[in-house]
Design a protein around this motif. Structure first.
Motif, PDB file in Angstrom:
ATOM      1  N   PHE A   1      -7.638 -26.698  -4.630  1.00 27.25           N
ATOM      2  CA  PHE A   1      -7.466 -26.727  -6.087  1.00 27.25           C
ATOM      3  C   PHE A   1      -8.768 -27.086  -6.798  1.00 27.25           C
ATOM      4  O   PHE A   1      -8.883 -28.105  -7.467  1.00 27.25           O
ATOM      5  CB  PHE A   1      -6.345 -27.687  -6.487  1.00 27.25           C
ATOM      6  CG  PHE A   1      -4.987 -27.224  -6.037  1.00 27.25           C
ATOM      7  CD1 PHE A   1      -4.320 -26.230  -6.728  1.00 27.25           C
ATOM      8  CD2 PHE A   1      -4.402 -27.757  -4.905  1.00 27.25           C
ATOM      9  CE1 PHE A   1      -3.072 -25.779  -6.308  1.00 27.25           C
ATOM     10  CE2 PHE A   1      -3.162 -27.316  -4.471  1.00 27.25           C
ATOM     11  CZ  PHE A   1      -2.498 -26.323  -5.181  1.00 27.25           C
ATOM     12  N   GLN A   2      -9.750 -26.195  -6.613  1.00 29.78           N
ATOM     13  CA  GLN A   2     -10.992 -26.344  -7.374  1.00 29.78           C
ATOM     14  C   GLN A   2     -10.702 -26.171  -8.862  1.00 29.78           C
ATOM     15  O   GLN A   2      -9.816 -25.423  -9.271  1.00 29.78           O
ATOM     16  CB  GLN A   2     -12.017 -25.307  -6.917  1.00 29.78           C
ATOM     17  CG  GLN A   2     -12.598 -25.592  -5.547  1.00 29.78           C
ATOM     18  CD  GLN A   2     -13.610 -24.539  -5.161  1.00 29.78           C
ATOM     19  OE1 GLN A   2     -13.240 -23.465  -4.732  1.00 29.78           O
ATOM     20  NE2 GLN A   2     -14.883 -24.853  -5.305  1.00 29.78           N
ATOM     21  N   ARG A   3     -11.475 -26.846  -9.663  1.00 29.88           N
ATOM     22  CA  ARG A   3     -11.221 -26.841 -11.100  1.00 29.88           C
ATOM     23  C   ARG A   3     -11.391 -25.456 -11.722  1.00 29.88           C
ATOM     24  O   ARG A   3     -10.701 -25.110 -12.676  1.00 29.88           O
ATOM     25  CB  ARG A   3     -12.154 -27.845 -11.802  1.00 29.88           C
ATOM     26  CG  ARG A   3     -11.816 -29.289 -11.481  1.00 29.88           C
ATOM     27  CD  ARG A   3     -12.742 -30.263 -12.191  1.00 29.88           C
ATOM     28  NE  ARG A   3     -12.354 -31.637 -11.932  1.00 29.88           N
ATOM     29  CZ  ARG A   3     -11.494 -32.335 -12.680  1.00 29.88           C
ATOM     30  NH1 ARG A   3     -10.956 -31.768 -13.736  1.00 29.88           N
ATOM     31  NH2 ARG A   3     -11.191 -33.572 -12.363  1.00 29.88           N
ATOM     32  N   ASN A   4     -12.318 -24.658 -11.179  1.00 28.34           N
ATOM     33  CA  ASN A   4     -12.588 -23.365 -11.821  1.00 28.34           C
ATOM     34  C   ASN A   4     -11.580 -22.288 -11.446  1.00 28.34           C
ATOM     35  O   ASN A   4     -11.650 -21.182 -11.972  1.00 28.34           O
ATOM     36  CB  ASN A   4     -14.013 -22.893 -11.491  1.00 28.34           C
ATOM     37  CG  ASN A   4     -14.291 -22.911 -10.004  1.00 28.34           C
ATOM     38  OD1 ASN A   4     -13.389 -23.068  -9.191  1.00 28.34           O
ATOM     39  ND2 ASN A   4     -15.545 -22.775  -9.642  1.00 28.34           N
ATOM     40  N   ILE A   5     -10.647 -22.545 -10.530  1.00 31.29           N
ATOM     41  CA  ILE A   5      -9.629 -21.542 -10.208  1.00 31.29           C
ATOM     42  C   ILE A   5      -8.228 -21.994 -10.599  1.00 31.29           C
ATOM     43  O   ILE A   5      -7.290 -21.201 -10.562  1.00 31.29           O
ATOM     44  CB  ILE A   5      -9.635 -21.196  -8.705  1.00 31.29           C
ATOM     45  CG1 ILE A   5      -9.180 -22.391  -7.864  1.00 31.29           C
ATOM     46  CG2 ILE A   5     -10.987 -20.700  -8.249  1.00 31.29           C
ATOM     47  CD1 ILE A   5      -8.818 -22.037  -6.442  1.00 31.29           C
ATOM     48  N   THR A   6      -8.079 -23.258 -10.980  1.00 31.65           N
ATOM     49  CA  THR A   6      -6.759 -23.793 -11.317  1.00 31.65           C
ATOM     50  C   THR A   6      -6.538 -23.630 -12.811  1.00 31.65           C
ATOM     51  O   THR A   6      -7.092 -24.378 -13.615  1.00 31.65           O
ATOM     52  CB  THR A   6      -6.658 -25.270 -10.907  1.00 31.65           C
ATOM     53  OG1 THR A   6      -7.026 -25.405  -9.532  1.00 31.65           O
ATOM     54  CG2 THR A   6      -5.253 -25.787 -11.097  1.00 31.65           C
ATOM     55  N   ASP A   7      -5.746 -22.635 -13.189  1.00 34.19           N
ATOM     56  CA  ASP A   7      -5.566 -22.279 -14.598  1.00 34.19           C
ATOM     57  C   ASP A   7      -4.088 -22.130 -14.952  1.00 34.19           C
ATOM     58  O   ASP A   7      -3.615 -21.019 -15.201  1.00 34.19           O
ATOM     59  CB  ASP A   7      -6.330 -20.988 -14.919  1.00 34.19           C
ATOM     60  CG  ASP A   7      -5.930 -19.837 -14.004  1.00 34.19           C
ATOM     61  OD1 ASP A   7      -5.327 -20.105 -12.945  1.00 34.19           O
ATOM     62  OD2 ASP A   7      -6.196 -18.673 -14.366  1.00 34.19           O
ATOM     63  N   PRO A   8      -3.331 -23.214 -14.997  1.00 27.94           N
ATOM     64  CA  PRO A   8      -1.903 -23.105 -15.319  1.00 27.94           C
ATOM     65  C   PRO A   8      -1.636 -22.572 -16.715  1.00 27.94           C
ATOM     66  O   PRO A   8      -0.532 -22.097 -16.995  1.00 27.94           O
ATOM     67  CB  PRO A   8      -1.399 -24.542 -15.159  1.00 27.94           C
ATOM     68  CG  PRO A   8      -2.604 -25.401 -15.328  1.00 27.94           C
ATOM     69  CD  PRO A   8      -3.740 -24.601 -14.754  1.00 27.94           C
TER      70      PRO A   8
ATOM     71  N   SER B   1       2.032 -30.741 -18.151  1.00 34.99           N
ATOM     72  CA  SER B   1       1.796 -30.441 -19.562  1.00 34.99           C
ATOM     73  C   SER B   1       1.812 -28.941 -19.858  1.00 34.99           C
ATOM     74  O   SER B   1       2.206 -28.517 -20.936  1.00 34.99           O
ATOM     75  CB  SER B   1       0.452 -31.028 -20.003  1.00 34.99           C
ATOM     76  OG  SER B   1      -0.618 -30.453 -19.257  1.00 34.99           O
ATOM     77  N   GLU B   2       1.394 -28.128 -18.880  1.00 37.48           N
ATOM     78  CA  GLU B   2       1.309 -26.683 -19.109  1.00 37.48           C
ATOM     79  C   GLU B   2       2.611 -25.966 -18.750  1.00 37.48           C
ATOM     80  O   GLU B   2       3.047 -25.066 -19.470  1.00 37.48           O
ATOM     81  CB  GLU B   2       0.158 -26.084 -18.288  1.00 37.48           C
ATOM     82  CG  GLU B   2      -1.231 -26.552 -18.702  1.00 37.48           C
ATOM     83  CD  GLU B   2      -1.652 -26.017 -20.054  1.00 37.48           C
ATOM     84  OE1 GLU B   2      -1.011 -25.063 -20.545  1.00 37.48           O
ATOM     85  OE2 GLU B   2      -2.618 -26.551 -20.624  1.00 37.48           O
ATOM     86  N   VAL B   3       3.227 -26.321 -17.637  1.00 34.77           N
ATOM     87  CA  VAL B   3       4.472 -25.672 -17.201  1.00 34.77           C
ATOM     88  C   VAL B   3       5.481 -26.753 -16.830  1.00 34.77           C
ATOM     89  O   VAL B   3       5.808 -26.950 -15.660  1.00 34.77           O
ATOM     90  CB  VAL B   3       4.225 -24.719 -16.015  1.00 34.77           C
ATOM     91  CG1 VAL B   3       3.659 -23.411 -16.476  1.00 34.77           C
ATOM     92  CG2 VAL B   3       3.283 -25.347 -14.974  1.00 34.77           C
ATOM     93  N   PRO B   4       5.987 -27.493 -17.810  1.00 33.72           N
ATOM     94  CA  PRO B   4       6.887 -28.609 -17.508  1.00 33.72           C
ATOM     95  C   PRO B   4       8.184 -28.130 -16.860  1.00 33.72           C
ATOM     96  O   PRO B   4       8.753 -27.111 -17.233  1.00 33.72           O
ATOM     97  CB  PRO B   4       7.144 -29.221 -18.892  1.00 33.72           C
ATOM     98  CG  PRO B   4       6.873 -28.118 -19.860  1.00 33.72           C
ATOM     99  CD  PRO B   4       5.787 -27.297 -19.247  1.00 33.72           C
ATOM    100  N   GLY B   5       8.630 -28.915 -15.861  1.00 33.25           N
ATOM    101  CA  GLY B   5       9.907 -28.627 -15.220  1.00 33.25           C
ATOM    102  C   GLY B   5       9.890 -27.492 -14.230  1.00 33.25           C
ATOM    103  O   GLY B   5      10.924 -27.169 -13.652  1.00 33.25           O
ATOM    104  N   LYS B   6       8.729 -26.867 -13.988  1.00 28.41           N
ATOM    105  CA  LYS B   6       8.674 -25.721 -13.076  1.00 28.41           C
ATOM    106  C   LYS B   6       7.751 -25.941 -11.885  1.00 28.41           C
ATOM    107  O   LYS B   6       7.654 -25.090 -11.020  1.00 28.41           O
ATOM    108  CB  LYS B   6       8.199 -24.468 -13.847  1.00 28.41           C
ATOM    109  CG  LYS B   6       9.164 -24.008 -14.940  1.00 28.41           C
ATOM    110  CD  LYS B   6      10.461 -23.492 -14.332  1.00 28.41           C
ATOM    111  CE  LYS B   6      11.382 -22.924 -15.400  1.00 28.41           C
ATOM    112  NZ  LYS B   6      10.868 -21.687 -15.966  1.00 28.41           N
TER     113      LYS B   6
END
Length: 687
Positions: free
Chosen positions: A196-203, A634-639
């Protein structure tokens, strides 16, 4: 909290048994006869309060023992927000990040090996009949199919490191799209195993999904990385004996400063240039390397630094072609003015070893000569045919340059047929006054290093008459020479892959002062030198999948095109698509290793291609499990949920996912604890 077998809770009524025993169990006292009061010292005195406390503690231990035994049989659990039970028809997706960053080491071993093992555990934990979908950075065609348990585990074992870099959203959205293709009633669960590098993790780019995702972060050991981020040349066109400047951007993604490290440039396997650089922690610098093209033909270069343990980003490959000769075509017509201009062009280039000059009357022009020429001079034309302009546009669009010396004709607007074809400013009139060329754009690269010093009041050639032009704000036309009244004398305009140069006056004896001035030779010669088509010196693996061969390169379509790895000699046949623009080559994801590749047509090398690994993997900054959970909540709550206990057996993790957090084991332990407590109280609590 919920219970798997709540009917066992009726057994809690058995708690009444120890309570009843406590209430009706009266203490019987033994009569002891003694003959002397001194014997009273031998009688143990028991406090009434102590006795009551002991009995109450034993009662509590018995009640709690029964309570936790009943709870253990009821199997209590804390339910999770999602149940990942794979029912009939459901799909379990597993994404394994097999990028280069997964070659890093953690306390448990190499990250990619850990990811493969964890994926195999996932497969083993689900029941027979479960359908699996495997995804990696390669997005391989064979992974589009669904696998059973045995097939899935075999596929996982074959996963190798890949240069491809894929944002997490592409994996997530691809799994969602493939599930929808299976049917609207198909549910799924997706497990993502990555660093989970920061530049590929884009929720933020995740699409709405009907499935639940579990993210399993692998935490690597702290590693420093110094790498070449990108490399480019100052001038994208390359000529013989031309001084080249290569710029190299170097990034330091560590907390350590680096001082006086070597940066080397190898050209055609020989060390061509070298410099030292220094870069601070968490910073970047741009270094430059200078050299001169001393030979024509294909130039294969490599810029290199030294850094460990990540070595895939220590080199940057680049290549280009240096023309052995520049082909110039002078097109004239049967008028005295055009013949006069041709004489000046011929005198300038006819004895030049680097410039190959050809002259043709426009009435007998061979159209094929246009595409073969680097520079096309139109010497004082009076009219333009539609077919000629179309062929001229095609040649310029594919990399040639055209230079216009306009004829002073009664209707100068005729030149607008040419100018409008290339989007240049149209002719608005004719200035009949004699004016000097008073302005030179010294700051433009075109005139760089031409003059030793700038003289603002230097004597410049005088032009008898010139055309005036209306401004076209929608184009990027640049004035290089201009008159005293600010009218342009020479302008430059990029068009397609080529360039358009427009003089505002004819080249003839009336303007002989210009032809004999010191400004004439560098202006025309630099036009020819700058007419080389721009070349792309490098490509990124996975990001660029096609390449367009210039029309000037003649390929024999009877023999197939092949791409050869220069280092290994391996060849593959690319996809080929022929259109009006030229021959387009499709690599079909066949290039997996950085290095130099040669486009072959039989035994002839047409053009070099240099491929480099994607540098997104070189930035070794990761999301911690805690940060990952906050970002996804925060981006995809509950999923989405984060499984941070990677070392745990996945079958236990899956059971917790499916049935919640199981508490029956704790109940058994507590029941045993209170049994032990009762025994200890009875044994060691003295009366």
């Amino acid at each position: 909290m919920k219970f798997l077998y709540p009917t066992f809770l009726f057994a809690l009524f058995t708690i009444a048994i120890p309570i009843i025993i406590h209430l009706f169990s009266f203490r019987r006292y033994k009569t002891v006869y003694f003959s002397h009061v001194g014997f009273l010292k031998d009688i143990k005195k028991e406090s009434r309060k102590k006795s009551q406390l002991k009995q109450l503690l034993m009662l509590a231990a018995r009640i709690l023992t029964i309570l936790f035994l009943v709870l253990a049989f009821s199997q209590p659990y804390i339910p999770t927000e999602n149940e990942a039970t794979a029912g009939a028809g459901d799909i379990v997706g597993v994404y394994i990040d097999n990028s280069f960053s997964m070659n890093a080491l953690s306390e448990q071993g190499q990250l990619l090996e850990l990811a493969r093992n964890k994926a195999a555990e996932i497969g083993q934990s689900y029941p027979a009949g479960t359908r699996f979908r495997l995804m990696t950075n390669d997005l391989a065609p064979q992974h589009r199919h669904l696998f059973n348990k045995e097939q899935f585990i075999r596929q996982v074992a074959d996963i190798k490191p890949s240069p491809a870099v894929v944002p997490l959203s592409i994996i997530h959205n691809r799994f969602n799209r493939q599930n929808l293709q299976e049917g609207n009633d198909v549910r799924g669960t997706l497990y993502c195993i990555s660093d989970f590098q920061r530049n590929i993790t884009d929720p933020e780019n995740f699409s709405d999904q009907p499935f639940f995702s579990y993210f399993m972060p692998l935490v690597p050991n702290q590693v420093n990385n110094l790498y070449i981020d990108s490399c480019w040349v100052e001038v994208p066109a390359h000529g013989l004996n031309q001084e080249e400047t290569i710029f190299v951007k170097i990034k330091n993604s560590s907390d350590e400063d680096y001082q006086n490290l070597p940066l080397r440039l190898f050209l055609n396997d020989s060390l061509k240039s070298m410099t030292n650089f220094s870069v601070n922690a968490r910073n970047e610098i741009t270094a430059s390397l200078r050299y001169t093209n001393v030979s024509a033909g294909i130039q294969l270069g490599k810029v290199e630094i030294t850094d460990y343990p990540f070595i895939h980003d220590n080199s940057w490959y680049l290549s280009y072609f240096v023309e052995p000769k520049l082909k110039v075509l002078a097109v004239y017509n049967n008028t005295p003015g055009s013949q006069e201009g041709l004489d000046y062009i011929t005198a300038l280039f006819e004895n030049d070893d680097y410039v190959e000059l050809a002259t043709m009357d426009i009435r007998s022009l061979q159209i094929s000569k246009l595409a073969e020429s680097n520079t096309i001079f139109l010497i004082n034309p009076e009219n333009y045919s539609t077919g000629f302009l179309n062929e001229l546009e095609s040649a310029v669009n594919n990399g040639s340059s055209v230079v216009l010396f306009p004829q002073m004709i009664p209707q100068p607007e005729i030149h607008n047929q040419f100018l409008s074809k290339f989007g240049a400013g149209p002719v608005s009139g004719l200035d009949t006054t004699s004016q000097e060329i008073s302005g030179i754009d010294f700051d433009n690269r075109f005139f760089r290093n031409v003059f030793r010093q700038r003289k603002e009041n230097a004597l410049q050639p005088k032009i008898e008459r010139h055309l005036t032009f209306a401004e076209n704000v929608r184009t990027s036309e640049t004035n290089l020479l201009w008159f005293q009244n600010s009218d342009k004398a020479l302008s430059f305009l990029p068009y397609g892959k080529g360039k358009v140069w427009v003089f505002s006056f004819p080249l003839n004896q009336k303007n002989e002062t210009f032809a004999r001035d010191i400004l004439f030779v560098p202006s025309l010669y630099n036009i020819v030198l700058n007419s080389l088509p721009d070349q792309q010196t490098s490509h990124i693996i996975g990001r660029e999948q096609t390449f367009l061969l210039p029309r000037s390169i003649n390929a024999d379509l009877k023999s197939s095109l092949e791409i050869e790895n220069r280092e290994t000699g391996d060849r593959f046949i690319p996809g080929v698509n022929i259109s009006g623009q030229g021959t387009r080559i499709d690599f079909n994801s066949s290039v997996e290793k950085a290095g130099h590749y040669l486009v072959k047509n039989g035994n002839e090398t047409l053009v070099p291609l240099s491929f480099n690994y994607n540098r997104d993997e070189s930035d070794l900054r990761y999301f911690s499990p805690e940060e990952l959970g906050e970002r996804f909540s925060s981006e995809v709550p509950g999923k989405v949920a984060v499984i941070d206990n990677i070392s745990a057996n996945f079958s236990d993790v899956l059971q917790e996912i499916q049935k919640g957090k199981q508490l029956w084991k704790w109940c058994i332990l507590l029941a045993l604890f209170f049994i032990l407590a009762e025994v200890l109280i009875a044994r060691f609590w003295k009366q």
